[in-house]
Design a protein around this motif. Sequence first.
Motif, PDB file in Angstrom:
ATOM      1  N   ASP A 146       0.858  -1.183   0.000  1.00  0.00           N
ATOM      2  CA  ASP A 146       0.000   0.000   0.000  1.00  0.00           C
ATOM      3  C   ASP A 146       0.894   1.232   0.000  1.00  0.00           C
ATOM      4  N   VAL A 147       0.396   2.314  -0.606  1.00  0.00           N
ATOM      5  CA  VAL A 147       1.203   3.526  -0.648  1.00  0.00           C
ATOM      6  C   VAL A 147       0.306   4.754  -0.510  1.00  0.00           C
ATOM      7  N   ASP A 148       0.836   5.740   0.189  1.00  0.00           N
ATOM      8  CA  ASP A 148       0.199   7.047   0.309  1.00  0.00           C
ATOM      9  C   ASP A 148       1.127   8.070  -0.327  1.00  0.00           C
ATOM     10  N   GLU A 233       8.158   4.300  -9.056  1.00  0.00           N
ATOM     11  CA  GLU A 233       8.722   5.639  -8.995  1.00  0.00           C
ATOM     12  C   GLU A 233       7.556   6.575  -9.189  1.00  0.00           C
ATOM     13  N   ALA A 234       7.231   7.394  -8.181  1.00  0.00           N
ATOM     14  CA  ALA A 234       5.941   8.071  -8.229  1.00  0.00           C
ATOM     15  C   ALA A 234       5.870   9.276  -7.312  1.00  0.00           C
ATOM     16  N   ASN A 235       4.989  10.195  -7.696  1.00  0.00           N
ATOM     17  CA  ASN A 235       4.460  11.194  -6.785  1.00  0.00           C
ATOM     18  C   ASN A 235       2.944  11.198  -6.993  1.00  0.00           C
ATOM     19  N   SER A 236       2.257  12.242  -6.579  1.00  0.00           N
ATOM     20  CA  SER A 236       0.795  12.237  -6.719  1.00  0.00           C
ATOM     21  C   SER A 236       0.340  12.518  -8.148  1.00  0.00           C
ATOM     22  N   ILE A 237       1.281  12.866  -9.025  1.00  0.00           N
ATOM     23  CA  ILE A 237       0.946  13.258 -10.401  1.00  0.00           C
ATOM     24  C   ILE A 237       1.201  12.148 -11.404  1.00  0.00           C
ATOM     25  N   THR A 441       4.402   7.167   2.541  1.00  0.00           N
ATOM     26  CA  THR A 441       4.209   6.048   3.459  1.00  0.00           C
ATOM     27  C   THR A 441       4.012   4.769   2.674  1.00  0.00           C
ATOM     28  N   TYR A 442       4.850   3.769   2.955  1.00  0.00           N
ATOM     29  CA  TYR A 442       4.719   2.430   2.389  1.00  0.00           C
ATOM     30  C   TYR A 442       4.209   1.511   3.497  1.00  0.00           C
ATOM     31  N   SER A 443       3.238   0.664   3.200  1.00  0.00           N
ATOM     32  CA  SER A 443       2.699  -0.201   4.244  1.00  0.00           C
ATOM     33  C   SER A 443       2.168  -1.509   3.663  1.00  0.00           C
ATOM     34  N   ASN A 444       1.912  -2.459   4.547  1.00  0.00           N
ATOM     35  CA  ASN A 444       1.295  -3.742   4.185  1.00  0.00           C
ATOM     36  C   ASN A 444       2.013  -4.438   3.035  1.00  0.00           C
TER      37      ASN A 444
END
Length: 457
Positions: A146-148, A233-237, A441-444
């Motif tokens: 999961d990622v935020d 490799e990412a941001n919100s865009i 945030t990286y999770s799960n």
Amino acid sequence: MYNKLALLALSLRAVRAQQVGTLTPETHPTLNTQTCTASGCTTVANKVVLDANWRWTHSTSGSTNCYTGNTWDATLCPDDATCAANCALDGADYEGTYGVSASGSSLKINFVTQSAQKNVGARTYLMANDNQYQMFNLLNKEFTFDVDVSKLGCGLNGALYFVAMSADGGKAAYPNNKAGAAYGTGYCDSQCPRDLKFINGQANVDGWTPDSNSANSGTGNHGSCCDEMDIWEANSISQALTPHPCTSTGQTLCQTTACGGTDSNDTRYDSVCDPDGCDFNPFRLGNQSFYGPGKTVNTNSVFTVVTQFITADGTSTGTLSAIRRLYVQNGKVIQQSNTDVSGIDTTNEITSNFCNQEKSAFGDNTGFQTKGGLAKMGKALQNMVLVMSIWDDYAANMLWLDSDYPTTSPASSPGVARGTCATSSGTPADVESSQSSDYVTYSNIKFGTLNSTYKAS
């Protein structure tokens, strides 16, 4: 990746030392992950370690910095071997100094952390125990997290990826390396980065040239090359999924122009690795409504990323034939977007045919094919280390990810438009000031057999 990985702590600048200091205790945060099969998932108590390039390195006899600003201490570090012997790599205050915090199955990395000094970005690795990185064989498996990215704006990259590092950080192979994986040594990637301070138990002092656009970074004569699988490799865009094969096996030392990559723009393609990779960026491939705030994959909220590595014979030793991607958000499974570009067959996965067509349609360098393509990438995927990071880009302002790039070509040219960020965005001085509170945030994290790590509610 296109980055130099020249992320830094502004006063105690990134260093890769080989001795071990005792001024700050090193305690690895615990990060729970899961391994999965068709019958269910089991929790594993992994740990994370901060890369050596971020740590304070000082004289073994005291606390004198071995590296200040973007230059080495001439007395402690007159040459590669002497510097490695004279300098100690110390423990880290993960949250207080570097903005890295783990809780349960969640890892948060802040972009800028202000304490006694200002720290920008961080790079961490998943550990099996306090002295070994967790190793993955990704063939015929899937990797899920999961990622935020809701707080990652233009010019930033929350990157989760795999590289072919040694499990012990090179400690056994290079006796001068006393720190090993416990202190985050041994980094390599497909850019063959030359901004690393220590490689293979030696310092990178010889030929060190301070960067003209950064008061804290530079490049030495040596770089560190290896296969790289950019899961995320990412941001919100914008975001990209990109394999980068190398003709070499495992971590390999390179020298000056033979390192190519971001640190050698005039000889970018002269290394053993493919610095460009075969990227699947939905925006670049014709679907501009798929990923972003309020779009099909809505980056305003958390979502799940699933990446599958398909082999031709369905085994964990077979030839890699496809890399597939899907997402889960609000209980709904979302398939990767289809390509919509002239000259590229409609597809939503990375295959050899897709890579051949993409390179031709966009007029890109064909290093992916000449460096071995998916077949070579598959061989490397049998022995990989997980990297989780956040960084900004001193080389190209992250325009290759989220804007029009190269800026010398019209945005209407095939492959140039990669996101909606302005070509004036992403300048490190700007993002480090105006976006200092950004984070990822990286999770799960889950790893297992195909179709075992996710479900729709």
